[in-house]
Design a protein around this motif. Structure first.
Motif, PDB file in Angstrom:
ATOM      1  N   THR A 133       0.805  -1.280   0.013  1.00  0.00           N
ATOM      2  CA  THR A 133      -0.133   0.059   0.006  1.00  0.00           C
ATOM      3  C   THR A 133       0.804   1.287  -0.102  1.00  0.00           C
ATOM      4  OG1 THR A 133      -1.881  -1.039   1.201  1.00  0.00           O
ATOM      5  CG2 THR A 133      -1.499   1.567   1.370  1.00  0.00           C
ATOM      6  N   VAL A 134       1.843   1.363   1.113  1.00  0.00           N
ATOM      7  CA  VAL A 134       2.564   2.649   1.016  1.00  0.00           C
ATOM      8  C   VAL A 134       3.710   2.546   0.306  1.00  0.00           C
ATOM      9  CG1 VAL A 134       3.573   4.043   2.731  1.00  0.00           C
ATOM     10  CG2 VAL A 134       1.705   2.494   3.471  1.00  0.00           C
ATOM     11  N   ARG A 135       4.033   3.724  -0.560  1.00  0.00           N
ATOM     12  CA  ARG A 135       5.103   3.910  -1.310  1.00  0.00           C
ATOM     13  C   ARG A 135       5.668   5.096  -1.055  1.00  0.00           C
ATOM     14  NH1 ARG A 135       1.771   0.703  -4.341  1.00  0.00           N
ATOM     15  NH2 ARG A 135       2.284  -1.108  -4.887  1.00  0.00           N
ATOM     16  N   LEU A 136       6.801   5.487  -0.518  1.00  0.00           N
ATOM     17  CA  LEU A 136       7.203   6.711  -0.004  1.00  0.00           C
ATOM     18  C   LEU A 136       8.739   6.835  -0.808  1.00  0.00           C
ATOM     19  CD1 LEU A 136       6.461   6.720   3.684  1.00  0.00           C
ATOM     20  CD2 LEU A 136       5.310   7.728   1.881  1.00  0.00           C
ATOM     21  N   GLY A 137       9.014   8.124  -0.922  1.00  0.00           N
ATOM     22  CA  GLY A 137      10.272   8.304  -1.640  1.00  0.00           C
ATOM     23  C   GLY A 137      11.323   8.817  -0.452  1.00  0.00           C
ATOM     24  N   PHE A 138      12.686   8.693  -0.741  1.00  0.00           N
ATOM     25  CA  PHE A 138      13.826   9.098   0.487  1.00  0.00           C
ATOM     26  C   PHE A 138      13.970  10.407   0.288  1.00  0.00           C
ATOM     27  CE2 PHE A 138      14.383   4.369   0.399  1.00  0.00           C
ATOM     28  CZ  PHE A 138      14.181   4.078   1.679  1.00  0.00           C
ATOM     29  N   ALA A 139      14.191  11.091   1.102  1.00  0.00           N
ATOM     30  CA  ALA A 139      14.536  12.693   1.253  1.00  0.00           C
ATOM     31  C   ALA A 139      16.177  12.550   1.528  1.00  0.00           C
ATOM     32  CB  ALA A 139      13.825  13.549   2.273  1.00  0.00           C
ATOM     33  N   GLY A 140      16.515  11.657   1.974  1.00  0.00           N
ATOM     34  CA  GLY A 140      18.001  11.854   2.566  1.00  0.00           C
ATOM     35  C   GLY A 140      18.759  10.675   1.821  1.00  0.00           C
ATOM     36  N   ALA A 141      19.781  10.244   2.317  1.00  0.00           N
ATOM     37  CA  ALA A 141      20.646   9.175   1.749  1.00  0.00           C
ATOM     38  C   ALA A 141      19.883   7.788   1.911  1.00  0.00           C
ATOM     39  CB  ALA A 141      21.889   8.907   2.972  1.00  0.00           C
ATOM     40  N   ALA A 142      19.532   7.171   0.820  1.00  0.00           N
ATOM     41  CA  ALA A 142      18.857   5.934   0.454  1.00  0.00           C
ATOM     42  C   ALA A 142      19.586   4.808   0.814  1.00  0.00           C
ATOM     43  CB  ALA A 142      18.393   5.881  -0.939  1.00  0.00           C
ATOM     44  N   PRO A 143      18.945   3.903   1.682  1.00  0.00           N
ATOM     45  CA  PRO A 143      19.423   2.388   2.057  1.00  0.00           C
ATOM     46  C   PRO A 143      19.460   1.762   0.544  1.00  0.00           C
ATOM     47  CG  PRO A 143      17.485   3.032   3.390  1.00  0.00           C
ATOM     48  CD  PRO A 143      17.697   4.069   2.360  1.00  0.00           C
TER      49      PRO A 143
END
Length: 368
Positions: free
Chosen positions: A260-270
């Motif tokens: 359901t939940v899809r979010l973008g990373f604002a900082g350093a991405a894993p």
């Protein structure tokens, strides 16, 4: 040495084992003089053992404990200048309130006139003056608790140790005694170390909270820090009522993905493919508009608000807090979103908090 320095407490690499069972593991904890610090955690986490080692009722298997800069590992309890308040009050039934409060002074050979003066002073501080001639059986639970506090206070110790002192009281009296303890700490300015499994007590009274689990210190910080920046999944799930929602997903193409939940990373991405857990407090879910869909499973009105459970894709359930007037009906489908700055991200393998911030994508990704 200043009064503040006298009350400094330090645990350095402290370990306590009972045979093969380890109760406390490599505890490093520095408490400033005059602080109110709560040791918080579930039963069996090591908090009471930690307090008993500080009191001298248990001795560490290894490591050092110091009070006011003095190592006290081998110092007898009576020579540590600490006072302990027990869950059971531990009052002498055959003594009056005045005699119970005065007993530690009498045991130390303090002259009668000085004892009486100090008992009167403590009784006035705790609003016990009218009760001094009574026996414990003639007192309410809250009054007995204040007598136990008075017996500790009359010694003017460097450190007060309190072992779940409010757990035997009803909810209304516990709330009243929390206020009294906050005010007492403010007046006396001494170090308080308080053991509790009740997060409300810890959050409302403490300068800092030491969260423990399975003998290990998980996080030591202010109430705001442990609530808003939990160090790991245990702290995230333990602190907060209702508990934080934890959604398992994965890092993919710079974002967090879940059915359901899809979010973008604002900082350093894993790294892509890394298993992650997204933490979302119930009060940080927004209703009515948003990119995601859910079915309302259950609504619990509490008077000033509603607690609801939402079923989302992937078999997960979200617990949310909503205004009392919010139109929520079991069985309906609604839209929801999140307050992006209040999201939390954890590594699913280690459980540790990740510093990469997450945010809603500009183009709402979608939902179910």
């Amino acid at each position: 040495m200043t009064r503040s320095e006298e009350g400094e407490v330090r645990f350095e690499k402290v370990r306590k084992a009972f045979g093969t069972a380890v109760a406390v593991r490599e505890l490093d904890l520095a408490i400033r003089g005059g602080e109110f610090v709560s040791l918080l955690g579930p039963s069996g986490c090591g908090k009471t053992t930690t307090l008993r080692m500080l009191a001298g009722l248990e001795f560490p298997t290894s490591g050092t404990i110091s009070i006011g800069g003095r190592v006290v590992n081998e110092v007898a309890p009576g020579a540590r200048d600490v006072a302990m308040v027990f869950q059971s009050y531990a009052l002498y039934p055959h003594m009056t309130v005045a005699e119970n409060i005065a007993y530690p002074l009498k045991k130390r050979g303090v002259a009668r006139l000085e004892r009486e003066a100090r008992v009167r002073q403590v009784a006035e501080t705790l609003q016990l003056s009218a009760l001094l001639p009574r026996k414990p059986r003639q007192l309410s639970g809250g009054q007995q608790q204040r007598v136990a506090l008075g017996r500790a206070l009359v010694r003017d110790p460097r450190v007060f140790l309190l072992d779940e002192p409010l757990s035997n009281l009803d909810a209304k009296l516990r709330a009243h005694m929390r206020s009294e303890l906050i005010e007492l700490h403010r007046r006396v300015g001494r170090t308080f170390v308080y053991v509790t499994h009740d997060q409300l007590e810890a959050m409302t009274m403490s300068d800092r909270i030491a969260v423990m689990h399975e003998g290990v210190l998980q996080q030591f910080g202010t109430p705001g820090e442990v609530y808003n920046q939990p160090a790991n999944l245990f702290v995230a799930a333990f602190i907060g009522a209702p508990a934080m929602n934890l959604l398992r997903g994965r890092a993919a193409e710079g974002g967090f993905t879940h059915p359901t939940v899809r979010l973008g990373f604002a900082g350093a991405a894993p790294g892509a493919g890394r298993d992650l857990v997204l933490g979302l407090r119930p009060e940080d879910v927004t209703l009515g508009t948003g990119p995601f869909a859910a079915r309302v499973r259950l609504v619990e009105p509490t008077g000033h608000e509603q607690i609801a459970q939402l079923d989302i894709e992937g078999g997960d359930t979200l617990t949310i807090r909503a205004d009392a007037e919010a139109p929520l009906t079991a069985g309906e489908t609604l839209r929801w979103g999140v307050r992006a700055p209040r999201l939390h991200l954890f590594d699913a393998t280690t459980g540790n908090r990740l510093e990469a911030a997450v945010m809603m994508p500009q183009a709402a990704a979608a939902s179910g």
